[in-house]
Write a protein that holds these residues in place. Sequence first.
Motif, PDB file in Angstrom:
ATOM      1  N   ALA A  66       0.839  -1.199   0.000  1.00  0.00           N
ATOM      2  CA  ALA A  66       0.000   0.000   0.000  1.00  0.00           C
ATOM      3  C   ALA A  66       0.874   1.249   0.000  1.00  0.00           C
ATOM      4  CB  ALA A  66      -0.903   0.009   1.237  1.00  0.00           C
ATOM      5  N   ASP A  67       0.294   2.359  -0.454  1.00  0.00           N
ATOM      6  CA  ASP A  67       0.926   3.649  -0.231  1.00  0.00           C
ATOM      7  C   ASP A  67       0.848   3.956   1.260  1.00  0.00           C
ATOM      8  OD1 ASP A  67       1.351   3.843  -2.947  1.00  0.00           O
ATOM      9  OD2 ASP A  67      -0.389   5.117  -3.311  1.00  0.00           O
ATOM     10  N   VAL A  68       1.752   4.803   1.744  1.00  0.00           N
ATOM     11  CA  VAL A  68       1.837   5.056   3.183  1.00  0.00           C
ATOM     12  C   VAL A  68       1.767   6.553   3.463  1.00  0.00           C
ATOM     13  CG1 VAL A  68       3.269   4.828   5.262  1.00  0.00           C
ATOM     14  CG2 VAL A  68       3.206   2.974   3.577  1.00  0.00           C
ATOM     15  N   MET A  69       0.940   6.901   4.456  1.00  0.00           N
ATOM     16  CA  MET A  69       0.906   8.262   4.984  1.00  0.00           C
ATOM     17  C   MET A  69       1.298   8.184   6.456  1.00  0.00           C
ATOM     18  SD  MET A  69      -2.290  10.884   5.579  1.00  0.00           S
ATOM     19  CE  MET A  69      -2.747  10.983   3.852  1.00  0.00           C
ATOM     20  N   ALA A  70       2.407   8.805   6.812  1.00  0.00           N
ATOM     21  CA  ALA A  70       2.883   8.800   8.191  1.00  0.00           C
ATOM     22  C   ALA A  70       2.484  10.107   8.870  1.00  0.00           C
ATOM     23  CB  ALA A  70       4.394   8.612   8.231  1.00  0.00           C
ATOM     24  N   LEU A  71       2.043  10.002  10.114  1.00  0.00           N
ATOM     25  CA  LEU A  71       1.592  11.164  10.877  1.00  0.00           C
ATOM     26  C   LEU A  71       2.618  11.499  11.958  1.00  0.00           C
ATOM     27  CD1 LEU A  71      -2.125  10.052  11.440  1.00  0.00           C
ATOM     28  CD2 LEU A  71      -1.105  11.103   9.396  1.00  0.00           C
ATOM     29  N   ASN A  72       2.968  12.749  12.060  1.00  0.00           N
ATOM     30  CA  ASN A  72       3.860  13.226  13.123  1.00  0.00           C
ATOM     31  C   ASN A  72       5.138  12.398  13.200  1.00  0.00           C
ATOM     32  OD1 ASN A  72       1.827  15.061  13.575  1.00  0.00           O
ATOM     33  ND2 ASN A  72       1.051  14.105  15.436  1.00  0.00           N
ATOM     34  N   GLY A  73       5.459  11.902  14.395  1.00  0.00           N
ATOM     35  CA  GLY A  73       6.700  11.177  14.598  1.00  0.00           C
ATOM     36  C   GLY A  73       6.780   9.833  13.914  1.00  0.00           C
ATOM     37  N   ALA A  74       5.660   9.328  13.421  1.00  0.00           N
ATOM     38  CA  ALA A  74       5.673   8.049  12.701  1.00  0.00           C
ATOM     39  C   ALA A  74       6.464   8.159  11.396  1.00  0.00           C
ATOM     40  CB  ALA A  74       4.248   7.585  12.421  1.00  0.00           C
ATOM     41  N   TYR A  75       6.680   9.368  10.925  1.00  0.00           N
ATOM     42  CA  TYR A  75       7.479   9.574   9.710  1.00  0.00           C
ATOM     43  C   TYR A  75       8.914   9.095   9.932  1.00  0.00           C
ATOM     44  CZ  TYR A  75       9.402  12.204   5.685  1.00  0.00           C
ATOM     45  OH  TYR A  75      10.019  12.570   4.511  1.00  0.00           O
ATOM     46  N   GLN A  76       9.533   9.554  11.007  1.00  0.00           N
ATOM     47  CA  GLN A  76      10.895   9.122  11.307  1.00  0.00           C
ATOM     48  C   GLN A  76      10.942   7.627  11.605  1.00  0.00           C
ATOM     49  OE1 GLN A  76      13.495  11.303  10.972  1.00  0.00           O
ATOM     50  NE2 GLN A  76      11.910  12.738  10.291  1.00  0.00           N
ATOM     51  N   PHE A  77       9.902   7.121  12.256  1.00  0.00           N
ATOM     52  CA  PHE A  77       9.803   5.682  12.549  1.00  0.00           C
ATOM     53  C   PHE A  77       9.852   4.868  11.269  1.00  0.00           C
ATOM     54  CE2 PHE A  77       7.484   1.748  13.173  1.00  0.00           C
ATOM     55  CZ  PHE A  77       7.835   1.312  14.440  1.00  0.00           C
ATOM     56  N   MET A  78       9.091   5.278  10.255  1.00  0.00           N
ATOM     57  CA  MET A  78       9.051   4.539   8.999  1.00  0.00           C
ATOM     58  C   MET A  78      10.356   4.693   8.223  1.00  0.00           C
ATOM     59  SD  MET A  78       6.306   2.944   9.162  1.00  0.00           S
ATOM     60  CE  MET A  78       6.514   2.182   7.556  1.00  0.00           C
ATOM     61  N   LEU A  79      10.952   5.864   8.257  1.00  0.00           N
ATOM     62  CA  LEU A  79      12.241   6.051   7.588  1.00  0.00           C
ATOM     63  C   LEU A  79      13.307   5.140   8.192  1.00  0.00           C
ATOM     64  CD1 LEU A  79      12.406   9.947   7.196  1.00  0.00           C
ATOM     65  CD2 LEU A  79      12.159   8.269   5.350  1.00  0.00           C
ATOM     66  N   ASP A  80      13.229   4.941   9.495  1.00  0.00           N
ATOM     67  CA  ASP A  80      14.231   4.111  10.182  1.00  0.00           C
ATOM     68  C   ASP A  80      14.030   2.624   9.916  1.00  0.00           C
ATOM     69  OD1 ASP A  80      15.445   6.313  11.317  1.00  0.00           O
ATOM     70  OD2 ASP A  80      14.305   6.189  13.198  1.00  0.00           O
ATOM     71  N   ARG A  81      12.781   2.195   9.729  1.00  0.00           N
ATOM     72  CA  ARG A  81      12.499   0.760   9.718  1.00  0.00           C
ATOM     73  C   ARG A  81      12.149   0.169   8.358  1.00  0.00           C
ATOM     74  NH1 ARG A  81      11.892   2.757  14.416  1.00  0.00           N
ATOM     75  NH2 ARG A  81      12.156   1.573  16.331  1.00  0.00           N
ATOM     76  N   TRP A  82      11.671   0.969   7.428  1.00  0.00           N
ATOM     77  CA  TRP A  82      11.258   0.343   6.181  1.00  0.00           C
ATOM     78  C   TRP A  82      11.583   1.196   4.964  1.00  0.00           C
ATOM     79  CZ3 TRP A  82       5.703  -0.062   3.979  1.00  0.00           C
ATOM     80  CH2 TRP A  82       5.705  -0.905   2.852  1.00  0.00           C
ATOM     81  N   LYS A  83      10.750   2.202   4.717  1.00  0.00           N
ATOM     82  CA  LYS A  83      10.935   3.003   3.509  1.00  0.00           C
ATOM     83  C   LYS A  83      10.417   4.404   3.745  1.00  0.00           C
ATOM     84  CE  LYS A  83       6.446   2.464   1.267  1.00  0.00           C
ATOM     85  NZ  LYS A  83       5.766   2.308  -0.033  1.00  0.00           N
ATOM     86  N   ALA A  84      10.645   5.257   2.797  1.00  0.00           N
ATOM     87  CA  ALA A  84      10.102   6.612   2.868  1.00  0.00           C
ATOM     88  C   ALA A  84       8.614   6.566   2.536  1.00  0.00           C
ATOM     89  CB  ALA A  84      10.835   7.523   1.895  1.00  0.00           C
ATOM     90  N   PRO A  85       7.756   7.044   3.429  1.00  0.00           N
ATOM     91  CA  PRO A  85       6.326   7.082   3.129  1.00  0.00           C
ATOM     92  C   PRO A  85       6.040   7.988   1.924  1.00  0.00           C
ATOM     93  CG  PRO A  85       6.719   7.383   5.474  1.00  0.00           C
ATOM     94  CD  PRO A  85       8.052   7.499   4.793  1.00  0.00           C
ATOM     95  N   GLU A  86       4.966   7.667   1.236  1.00  0.00           N
ATOM     96  CA  GLU A  86       4.551   8.532   0.124  1.00  0.00           C
ATOM     97  C   GLU A  86       4.106   9.898   0.632  1.00  0.00           C
ATOM     98  OE1 GLU A  86       4.943   4.728  -1.708  1.00  0.00           O
ATOM     99  OE2 GLU A  86       3.987   5.287   0.179  1.00  0.00           O
ATOM    100  N   TYR A  87       3.579   9.929   1.865  1.00  0.00           N
ATOM    101  CA  TYR A  87       3.074  11.184   2.429  1.00  0.00           C
ATOM    102  C   TYR A  87       3.487  11.312   3.896  1.00  0.00           C
ATOM    103  CZ  TYR A  87      -0.228  10.497  -1.469  1.00  0.00           C
ATOM    104  OH  TYR A  87      -0.790  10.252  -2.701  1.00  0.00           O
ATOM    105  N   PHE A  88       3.704  12.548   4.303  1.00  0.00           N
ATOM    106  CA  PHE A  88       3.835  12.905   5.712  1.00  0.00           C
ATOM    107  C   PHE A  88       2.770  13.964   5.986  1.00  0.00           C
ATOM    108  CE2 PHE A  88       5.498  16.322   8.515  1.00  0.00           C
ATOM    109  CZ  PHE A  88       5.455  15.635   9.722  1.00  0.00           C
ATOM    110  N   MET A  89       2.078  13.860   7.115  1.00  0.00           N
ATOM    111  CA  MET A  89       1.017  14.825   7.414  1.00  0.00           C
ATOM    112  C   MET A  89       1.207  15.415   8.803  1.00  0.00           C
ATOM    113  SD  MET A  89      -3.128  14.302   7.248  1.00  0.00           S
ATOM    114  CE  MET A  89      -4.242  15.625   7.737  1.00  0.00           C
TER     115      MET A  89
END
Length: 321
Positions: A66-89
Amino acid sequence: MDGLHPLRFEPGCNTPADVIRWQFRQNIERDVHWLKQGEPKNRPLAIVAGGPSLNDYWQELVALDADVMALNGAYQFMLDRWKAPEYFMLLDARPQNVDFVRRTDEDTVHLIAAQCHPDIFDALLGDKVVLYLTTLDYAREDTAHIDKPKTLIAGSVGTVGFKALCMAYALGYRELHLFGYDSSYAQTHHAFPQPLNDNVNTIDVHLSDGRQFITTPSFAHQAAEFPWFASGMVRHYGMQIDLHCKGLLPALVEIANMEAGTKIRLAEIQAQIEASKRETAMIMLAEKMNMNVDQIEAKLAAIDKQTSSKERIMAAEVAVE
């Protein structure tokens, strides 16, 4: 006071209203893209919030494709563990939120509310940024002079988690998978360190089935409003929403679904009772008129279909007589 009491929610904000409006007016003058309604997409969207259960569920994202939208601090969490989300909000207007964009990816579209602190926009210079408007009372008035799309992101609760549901729809997504939407604490308040929330006031929530949760007033409000809001998106806008989390919010959804299921079962039982009553009445009427049930049905079909079953049976009896 002692004992248990129902929750009552009074709208509030962590930033003074005059500061929010000043920031809003500063940011709408920036040379950035504004959100516009997107065409429906055939891909699912995973919205990743920061609830503690994210540590248990985030690997399911890989299987989703799926495409990913990370909210707040979850953006850094996803960058650290998997991939760059398609969106940050981001929605929160405090300057400390600049920590959420201390590291970015060039492929991520950063969806930043017009009310956010100007430091956020400054930190994202050179990145993909889309400014979005919320339903602030003055949003239309203050942007009247600007010739850009004015898609307002609504939501009955002022949390980024709630606004993200409406954002997903505006972007064109119809299938949503929600991660980290716990809306309550576990051993920690988030799946990752977030000092900004270390000293937030908490409350204890006791559910009717005996479960208890520690949460914040804003999280409790989000969890309480979510079941009816999400069901409305499903019924009226053709959305599919799946939860991949544990905590207060999914617990309230579970209770709401059980209550809805009980109402449906009661309606089905009532319909069976009414059908049984009608069948009995038809048999008695057939015996009285020395006819079979099919003949009675044929006569009823010839009578105005807008009348009630009882009126039609009476009309058929009069017609035979």
